[in-house]
Design an enzyme around this catalytic site. Structure first.
Site, PDB file in Angstrom:
ATOM      1  N   LYS A  95    -103.592  49.354 -56.148  1.00 50.26           N
ATOM      2  CA  LYS A  95    -102.848  48.090 -56.233  1.00 50.26           C
ATOM      3  C   LYS A  95    -101.436  48.461 -56.671  1.00 50.26           C
ATOM      4  CE  LYS A  95    -101.311  44.943 -58.232  1.00 50.26           C
ATOM      5  NZ  LYS A  95     -99.873  44.609 -58.118  1.00 50.26           N
ATOM      6  N   GLU A 147    -101.601  54.518 -69.366  1.00 48.06           N
ATOM      7  CA  GLU A 147    -100.282  55.119 -69.640  1.00 48.06           C
ATOM      8  C   GLU A 147     -99.332  53.954 -69.830  1.00 48.06           C
ATOM      9  OE1 GLU A 147     -99.884  58.259 -69.920  1.00 48.06           O
ATOM     10  OE2 GLU A 147    -101.421  59.223 -68.688  1.00 48.06           O
ATOM     11  N   CYS A 158     -90.690  55.115 -68.767  1.00 39.40           N
ATOM     12  CA  CYS A 158     -91.570  54.861 -69.916  1.00 39.40           C
ATOM     13  C   CYS A 158     -91.237  55.765 -71.090  1.00 39.40           C
ATOM     14  CB  CYS A 158     -93.015  55.030 -69.510  1.00 39.40           C
ATOM     15  SG  CYS A 158     -93.294  56.568 -68.646  1.00 39.40           S
ATOM     16  N   GLU A 176     -89.429  48.005 -76.541  1.00 38.59           N
ATOM     17  CA  GLU A 176     -89.114  48.741 -75.316  1.00 38.59           C
ATOM     18  C   GLU A 176     -88.255  47.845 -74.430  1.00 38.59           C
ATOM     19  OE1 GLU A 176     -92.183  49.399 -72.319  1.00 38.59           O
ATOM     20  OE2 GLU A 176     -91.446  51.439 -72.163  1.00 38.59           O
TER      21      GLU A 176
END
Ligand code: NAD
Length: 498
Positions: free
Chosen positions: A195, A270, A304, A401
Site C-alpha cells: 500500500k 519504522e 525520518c 518532528e
C-alpha cells in the site's frame, strides 16, 4: 517532449502518469478499484493535478491478499533460493536500466530534485535489490550441538518465510523504502501486498511492473493504491496477512499496532524522529557545517532521521551559526525537474501548512529566526530553508518532528550536558556526533539512545547496515541481516537417533 509549466517531462513518462488510473495490481493484472472511485495525484512543484489513481478499499485489499496467498502456496515459498536470487538480481538490473524514468516519476510525485531521485533514491533501490538477491543463497538455519534429557538426537533449524507481508510505505522515499521491505521479504520467500502512500504511488506502480518483467510470478508482488484510513487500515487488519511492515508517522504506527491484534500478526514499525546532531568545539567546523545542512535540508527535511536539533558547544556557537547561515543562503529552491534546483517543494499543501505552523510556533515561543521562515513567490508547496537559534529544549520546535526544512540550533556545555539533553526525547531514531576526539566520539555514541549514530558523517545508509529506532521511533530493523530474520520464522527440527 511536453511541458508542465517550465519543466520538461518526457512524453513516455507523461503517458505512464496519465495511464496510471488502473493502479491496482493483483495477480499481475492492472485494475481499477472495485468501487470505481479515484483520487487525484499532484505535482508538488506546481500544485497541479497530474493524474488520478484508483481508490482501493477493503474489498481490493482482500483480493490482493488472496492473490498473494495463492502465489505463496503455489510455488514461490518453495522455489529454489537460486531462482529467487535471479529474480531479485534481474530486478536490480531493470531498475538501473530504467533509472531515468523511475527518477522522473519520483520527482514529479514527491518534488525532490531529480539528482537526488537518480543518484540517491533509485540508485540505492537497485543496490538494495542486489544485496538481498545475494542473501537468498546464503541465509538458512544451522545444525546445533544438543544434549536432550531423553535420548540422543540430531537437531537443526530452518528459516521459513512468514507468508503474506503487508507493506505500508510513506511518501518521503517511496521507491527506496519500498525496496527495504520488498528486498528481504521476497528473498526470504514471502509474497507481498504493497500500500504505497496516496501522495506518491507512481514509482511503486512502475517497480511492480518491472518485477513482473524480472520474472517474479504474478501474485508475488501486488499493489493496492488508496488512502491510509481505508486501504492501509484494511491491510493492517486483514487476517490473511502474517506481518505488517510499516514506515511512517508514530501516530499511524500506533493505529497499525492496534489493528494487528486480531490475528496477532507480526509488526515492524519504522517511525518518526527528532534526531540530535552534536557539534563539539574540537570538530572540523567546515565539514560539520556541511553535515548539519545535509542533516536537515536533504529531501526538504522530510527525512525520518533528519538532524533537526543541532547542539553546538558554547565556545563555537556564534562562529558556527555564521558559517551555517552563509552556507544555507546558497541553497537554490526550484522545481525538482528544473536544472540547478538544490531543494524542491514539500510533498503537499497540508505538509507545507504544517511546517509553516511549526515555524510560527518557534517565533511565538521566543526562538530567533536567522534564516528563511516563509515561502518563495510562485506556485508549488515550497518552504525556504529555515534556521532558528536561541532554541530552548522545551520549545515545540525542539520537541516535535517537523518533517520540513527547519533547523533548531541549541547551545550546550560539555559531554554530560549534551548527552542528557539529546536523550530527553520520546524519539530515538538517529544522532550525529562531530569531534576529532576518538575517546569522546565512541563514549558519546554508546551513551546516545538512538538506532543509528553517525560520527563525523550524517545520513549515510547502506543495505548491509540495519536501520530502525529506539523508543517511540519504533521497533524492528530494516536492512542488513536483521531484516532477513525479520521476514522469517525459525523452525526447530529434532531427529531421534536411539
Ligand atoms: P503516515 O503515517 O501519514 O503514512 C504512512 C503510510 O501509512 C501511508 O501509506 C499512509 O497511507 C498509511 N496510513 C495512514 N493511515 C493509516 C492507517 N490508519 N492504517 C494503515 N495505514 C495508514 O506518514 P507519512 O506522512 O506518509 O510519512 C511521514 C512520517 O513517516 C514521518 O513521521 C517520518 O518520520 C516517518 N518516517 C519514518 C521512517 C523510518 O524509517 N523510521 C522513514 C520515513 C518516514
Amino acid at each position: 517532449m511536453t511541458t508542465i509549466d517550465t519543466v520538461i517531462v518526457p512524453e513516455y513518462v507523461l503517458q505512464f502518469v496519465k495511464g496510471a488510473e488502473r493502479s491496482i495490481l493483483i495477480n499481475g493484472k492492472r485494475e481499477e478499484s472495485s468501487s470505481g472511485e479515484f483520487f487525484d495525484n499532484y505535482d508538488p512543484g506546481t500544485g497541479q493535478v497530474i493524474g488520478r489513481l484508483a481508490r482501493g478499499n477493503a474489498a481490493d485489499i482482500d483480493r490482493a491478499v488472496r492473490s498473494a496467498k495463492r502465489a505463496f502456496d503455489s510455488g514461490w515459498r518453495d522455489l529454489k533460493p537460486g531462482a529467487r536470487a535471479r529474480c531479485l538480481l534481474s530486478l536490480a538490473e531493470l531498475v538501473d536500466e530504467n533509472l531515468e524514468e523511475l527518477a522522473t516519476l519520483e520527482t514529479l510525485d514527491n518534488g525532490k530534485p531529480i539528482t537526488e531521485s537518480m543518484y540517491i533514491d533509485l540508485a540505492m533501490t537497485a543496490e538494495v535489490f542486489r544485496y538481498y538477491g545475494g542473501w537468498c543463497t546464503k541465509f538458512g538455519g544451522g545444525v546445533l550441538p544438543v544434549s536432550p534429557a531423553i535420548g540422543t538426537a540430531f537437531a537443526y533449524t530452518r528459516q521459513e518465510p512468514l507468508g503474506v507481508i503487508g507493506a505500508i510505505v510513506p511518501w518521503n522515499f517511496p521507491a527506496l523504502l519500498l525496496s527495504w521491505k520488498l528486498g528481504p521479504a521476497l528473498a526470504a520467500g514471502n509474497t507481498v501486498v504493497v500500500k504505497p502512500s496516496e501522495l506518491t504511488s507512481l514509482s511503486t506502480l512502475r517497480l511492480a511492473e518491472l518485477a513482473l518483467d524480472a520474472g517474479f510470478p504474478p501474485g508475488v508482488v501486488n499493489v493496492v493504491t488508496g488512502l491510509g484510513a481505508e486501504a492501509g487500515q484494511a491491510l493492517a487488519e486483514h487476517h490473511g496477512v502474517a506481518k505488517v511492515t510499516f514506515t511512517g508517522s508514530t501516530a499511524t504506527g500506533r493505529k497499525i499496532l492496534a489493528a494487528s491484534v486480531g490475528n496477532l500478526k507480526q509488526v515492524t514499525l519504522e517511525l518518526g524522529g527528532k534526531s540530535p546532531n552534536i557539534i563539539f568545539a574540537d570538530a572540523d567546523l567546515d565539514t560539520a557545517v556541511q553535515g548539519a545542512l545535509l542533516g536537515i535540508f536533504m529531501n526538504q527535511g522530510q527525512v525520518c532521521c533528519a538532524g533537526s536539533r543541532a547542539y553546538v558547544e558554547e565556545s563555537i556557537y556564534d562562529t558556527f551559526i555564521d558559517k551555517l547561515n552563509s552556507a544555507a543562503a546558497g541553497i537554490h529552491l526550484g522545481h525538482g525537474l528544473a536544472e540547478g534546483s538544490d531543494m524542491g517543494p514539500l510533498v503537499s499543501a497540508t505538509q507545507q501548512r504544517r511546517v509553516l505552523d511549526f515555524i510560527g510556533s518557534g517565533t511565538a515561543e521566543g526562538a530567533t529566526l536567522v534564516c528563511g521562515g516563509g515561502t518563495p513567490e510562485g506556485d508549488g508547496y515550497f518552504v525556504n530553508p529555515t534556521i532558528f537559534t536561541d532554541v530552548d529544549d522545551k520549545m515545540t520546535i525542539a520537541q516535535e518532528e517537523i518533517f520540513g526544512p527547519v533547523l533548531s540550533v541549541l547551545a550546550f556545555k560539555g559531554e554530560n550536558d549534551v548527552i542528557a539533553r539529546a536523550n530527553a526525547s520520546r524519539y530515538g531514531l538517529a544522532a550525529g556526533i562531530w569531534t576529532e576526539n576518538l575517546r569522546r566520539a565512541h563514549t558519546v555514541a554508546a551513551a546516545l539512545q538512538a538506532g543509528t549514530v553517525w560520527i563525523n558523517a550524517y545520513n549515510m545508509i547502506d543495505p548491509a547496515m540495519p536501520f530502525g529506532g529506539y523508543k517511540e521511533s519504533g521497533f524492528g530493523r530494516d536492512l542488513g541481516a536483521d531484516a532477513m530474520h525479520a521476514y522469517t520464522q525459525t523452525k526447530a527440527v529434532w531427529v531421534g537417533l536411539d
